[in-house]
Design a protein around this motif. Structure first.
Motif, short mmCIF file in Angstrom:
data_model
loop_
_atom_site.label_atom_id
_atom_site.label_comp_id
_atom_site.label_asym_id
_atom_site.label_seq_id
_atom_site.Cartn_x
_atom_site.Cartn_y
_atom_site.Cartn_z
N LEU A 31 12.18 -15.61 33.20
CA LEU A 31 11.29 -14.59 32.62
C LEU A 31 9.89 -15.15 32.40
N LEU A 32 9.82 -16.35 31.83
CA LEU A 32 8.51 -16.98 31.61
C LEU A 32 7.81 -17.24 32.95
N GLY A 33 8.58 -17.69 33.93
CA GLY A 33 8.01 -17.94 35.26
C GLY A 33 7.50 -16.67 35.91
N LEU A 34 8.23 -15.57 35.69
CA LEU A 34 7.81 -14.28 36.25
C LEU A 34 6.47 -13.85 35.63
N ILE A 35 6.35 -14.04 34.32
CA ILE A 35 5.11 -13.67 33.63
C ILE A 35 3.93 -14.52 34.12
N VAL A 36 4.14 -15.83 34.17
CA VAL A 36 3.06 -16.74 34.59
C VAL A 36 2.72 -16.53 36.07
N GLY A 37 3.76 -16.41 36.90
CA GLY A 37 3.53 -16.21 38.33
C GLY A 37 2.82 -14.92 38.64
N THR A 38 3.21 -13.86 37.95
CA THR A 38 2.52 -12.57 38.14
C THR A 38 1.08 -12.68 37.66
N GLY A 39 0.88 -13.39 36.54
CA GLY A 39 -0.48 -13.61 36.04
C GLY A 39 -1.33 -14.36 37.04
N LEU A 40 -0.75 -15.37 37.69
CA LEU A 40 -1.49 -16.12 38.71
C LEU A 40 -1.92 -15.22 39.86
N TYR A 41 -1.03 -14.31 40.26
CA TYR A 41 -1.33 -13.44 41.40
C TYR A 41 -2.37 -12.38 41.06
N VAL A 42 -2.18 -11.69 39.95
CA VAL A 42 -3.06 -10.54 39.64
C VAL A 42 -4.44 -10.97 39.16
N THR A 43 -4.58 -12.22 38.67
CA THR A 43 -5.90 -12.66 38.19
C THR A 43 -6.70 -13.40 39.25
N ARG A 44 -6.13 -13.62 40.43
CA ARG A 44 -6.87 -14.29 41.49
C ARG A 44 -8.01 -13.41 41.98
N LYS A 45 -8.93 -13.99 42.72
CA LYS A 45 -10.08 -13.24 43.22
C LYS A 45 -9.63 -12.06 44.06
N GLY A 46 -10.09 -10.87 43.72
CA GLY A 46 -9.70 -9.67 44.44
C GLY A 46 -8.38 -9.09 43.97
N GLY A 47 -7.78 -9.69 42.93
CA GLY A 47 -6.50 -9.20 42.42
C GLY A 47 -6.65 -7.98 41.55
N LEU A 49 -6.10 -7.62 38.42
CA LEU A 49 -6.73 -7.94 37.14
C LEU A 49 -7.57 -9.21 37.31
N SER A 50 -8.40 -9.24 38.31
CA SER A 50 -9.16 -10.42 38.69
C SER A 50 -9.90 -11.03 37.49
N ASN A 51 -9.62 -12.30 37.24
CA ASN A 51 -10.26 -13.02 36.14
C ASN A 51 -10.24 -14.50 36.47
N GLY A 52 -11.39 -15.00 36.89
CA GLY A 52 -11.48 -16.37 37.36
C GLY A 52 -11.10 -17.41 36.31
N VAL A 53 -11.51 -17.18 35.06
CA VAL A 53 -11.23 -18.15 33.99
C VAL A 53 -9.73 -18.23 33.71
N VAL A 54 -9.10 -17.08 33.55
CA VAL A 54 -7.66 -17.06 33.27
C VAL A 54 -6.88 -17.65 34.43
N ASN A 55 -7.27 -17.31 35.64
CA ASN A 55 -6.59 -17.84 36.82
C ASN A 55 -6.72 -19.35 36.92
N LEU A 56 -7.92 -19.86 36.61
CA LEU A 56 -8.15 -21.30 36.64
C LEU A 56 -7.28 -22.01 35.61
N LEU A 57 -7.23 -21.47 34.40
CA LEU A 57 -6.44 -22.08 33.34
C LEU A 57 -4.96 -22.08 33.68
N LEU A 58 -4.45 -20.95 34.21
CA LEU A 58 -3.04 -20.88 34.59
C LEU A 58 -2.72 -21.88 35.70
N ASN A 59 -3.62 -21.99 36.67
CA ASN A 59 -3.41 -22.93 37.77
C ASN A 59 -3.40 -24.37 37.27
N ILE A 60 -4.29 -24.69 36.34
CA ILE A 60 -4.34 -26.05 35.81
C ILE A 60 -3.04 -26.39 35.09
N VAL A 61 -2.58 -25.48 34.23
CA VAL A 61 -1.35 -25.72 33.47
C VAL A 61 -0.17 -25.91 34.40
#
Length: 219
Positions: A31-47, A49-61
């Motif tokens: 469940l946690l992986g689904l939330i984080v993975g979906t967040g990674l996808y939808v916040t990427r550029k052109g996603g 819910l595109s959000n560069g800062v959130v996507n960068l932070l999720l990727n780093i973690v």
């Protein structure tokens, strides 16, 4: 072989402990992986819910914790687990570590499977007036459901592997039994009996996952 029969109750207990640890890892970590993975996808550029800062932070973690060998992660998280949950060894501590490791591994699996969804499908849903949130839950995730089942099946096998390692932090399970009564007592019958039970668990999970994915993909 007589020793294996003698250890029958311990085998049963260890099998149950392994199944419980796997179930916790797959459900909570999944469940946690689904939330984080979906967040990674939808916040990427052109996603959606595109959000560069959130996507960068999720990727780093994810990139920081996912490559750490599980044995090192299990030992390294002991102080944190002890501080938060009051125990640093045993099945509770093992479950926390497994969930932690599984979540980041599954996050990447989820992201990779969501990438396979044709962008045109999402654009069509948006053009029909569906909100971004609705597109995520009614179009994006259902479209990737089949591949996600296969991805979670792969994660299931990895989590079974983790349960064999957590004996290093005092957890039970088949890995600990094989180490304690097989390897340390120079009894290959016990070791291989534990291995065979693990193989059966993996095969049943793999069969169920493949069957579920096949059924979904045929629709």
């Amino acid at each position: 072989m007589d020793r294996v029969i003698e250890l029958g109750p311990q085998f049963l207990e260890a099998t149950i402990e392994t199944i419980v640890l796997v179930a916790v890892g797959v459900t909570v970590g999944g469940l946690l992986g689904l939330i984080v993975g979906t967040g990674l996808y939808v916040t990427r550029k052109g996603g959606l819910l595109s959000n560069g800062v959130v996507n960068l932070l999720l990727n780093i973690v994810v990139n920081v914790f996912r490559p750490i060998p599980f044995i090192l992660l299990a030992v390294g998280l002991q102080p944190f687990v002890r501080q938060v949950f009051g125990v640093g060894i045993g099945n509770v501590a093992a479950a926390v570590v497994i969930v932690f490791a599984a979540a980041f591994g599954i996050a990447r699996i989820v992201e990779q499977n969501l990438v396979s969804v044709p962008p045109g499908v999402l654009e069509a849903a948006r053009a029909m007036g569906a909100s971004r949130t609705r597109v995520i839950f009614t179009v994006l995730l259902p479209e990737a459901f089949g591949p996600l089942i296969l991805g979670y099946t792969f994660a299931f096998v990895a989590i079974v592997d983790m349960t064999a390692i957590v004996g290093t932090i005092g957890a039970g399970g088949l890995g600990n039994l094989a180490l304690q009564y097989g390897y340390r007592q120079f009894n290959p019958w016990v070791t291989w009996s534990a291995i065979l039970i693990v193989i059966v668990i993996v095969q049943l999970g793999q069969f169920a996952g493949n069957a579920g994915a096949r059924k979904v993909l045929r629709r």
